[in-house]
Write a protein that holds these residues in place. Sequence first.
Motif, short mmCIF file in Angstrom:
data_model
loop_
_atom_site.label_atom_id
_atom_site.label_comp_id
_atom_site.label_asym_id
_atom_site.label_seq_id
_atom_site.Cartn_x
_atom_site.Cartn_y
_atom_site.Cartn_z
N LEU A 173 17.75 55.23 7.09
CA LEU A 173 16.86 54.08 6.91
C LEU A 173 16.40 53.96 5.47
CD1 LEU A 173 15.21 51.75 8.09
CD2 LEU A 173 13.42 53.41 8.68
N VAL A 174 16.03 55.08 4.86
CA VAL A 174 15.57 55.05 3.47
C VAL A 174 16.69 54.59 2.56
CG1 VAL A 174 14.79 56.49 1.56
CG2 VAL A 174 13.81 56.82 3.83
N ILE A 175 17.91 55.11 2.78
CA ILE A 175 19.04 54.72 1.94
C ILE A 175 19.33 53.23 2.08
CG2 ILE A 175 21.53 55.00 1.62
CD1 ILE A 175 21.21 57.92 2.37
N SER A 176 19.27 52.72 3.32
CA SER A 176 19.52 51.29 3.56
C SER A 176 18.48 50.42 2.85
CB SER A 176 19.50 51.00 5.06
OG SER A 176 20.51 51.73 5.73
N LEU A 177 17.21 50.83 2.92
CA LEU A 177 16.15 50.06 2.26
C LEU A 177 16.31 50.06 0.75
CD1 LEU A 177 13.02 51.16 4.37
CD2 LEU A 177 14.19 48.94 4.42
N VAL A 178 16.66 51.21 0.20
CA VAL A 178 16.84 51.30 -1.26
C VAL A 178 18.00 50.43 -1.71
CG1 VAL A 178 17.48 52.85 -3.14
CG2 VAL A 178 15.80 53.58 -1.44
N ILE A 179 19.12 50.50 -0.98
CA ILE A 179 20.29 49.68 -1.33
C ILE A 179 19.95 48.19 -1.24
CG2 ILE A 179 22.63 49.04 -0.62
CD1 ILE A 179 23.07 51.92 0.24
N GLY A 180 19.24 47.80 -0.16
CA GLY A 180 18.84 46.39 0.00
C GLY A 180 17.93 45.92 -1.11
#
Length: 252
Positions: A173-180
């Motif tokens: 989830l953290v990786i997805s948020l950062v990428i977004g």
Amino acid sequence: MRKRVFALILVLVLCACAAIPAFAAEEKAPCVLDLAGLLTESEAKTLEAKLEALADKFSVEVAILTVPTCGGKNHGDYAKSFYREAGYGLGENKDGILLLIDMDEDNRGWYIYGKALGADAMTSSVIEDVGEDMTPDLKRGNYADAFDIFVECCEERIDIAVNGEPFNPVVSLVISLVIGLVLALIITGVMRGKLKSVRSQRAAANYVRQGSMNVTQSYELFLYKTVQRRERPKSSSSGSSGSRESGGGGSF
């Protein structure tokens, strides 16, 4: 008793000619072969039980070999030859990992050899990391502790090689948020940059160049389309999965 006699014979052979010991076709070396005498009997039995549990769990054989000398032979060549001659490895591809400890004062060092699935688990970076973790204990003579570090690493990396990286929803989830967030900042930054030269006008006529609009009739006519197809290259299957090997080592 049979293992002790067997180990003693191997020690004599190694010391006499510094060659790789030969094994009968029906014979197989134990997973802990302490020819250099670095472990107590209790430590060797405990270590052997851990390695047998690993083999039962993953069908990958992990072995530890200590020798008083390799006769100056390259550790990688020695480990690979011993692995083959000792009959190590499970299954059709001989999946397994061997840790070699050479106690020769002029060539003292360690080497990890991986075969097939063992090679997938013990990549060069993993071997380098576990070597760094083991070396302090090897230098201090805490061989049982060093071997425990090796076994724990093998269990972790074999599990990943067999079952894949463990899923962590929080990290994902953290990786997805950062990428977004990064993509959003890039896109909005590009859009903002394109609007720097634009100024709003009060009248719509200011947006039309005089004499440029004189449309009397318009239509679209579809003529044809061109489709290009490329053949997708087929993956080669000439190599055997059992041919995968890895290895690396160091001194202490």
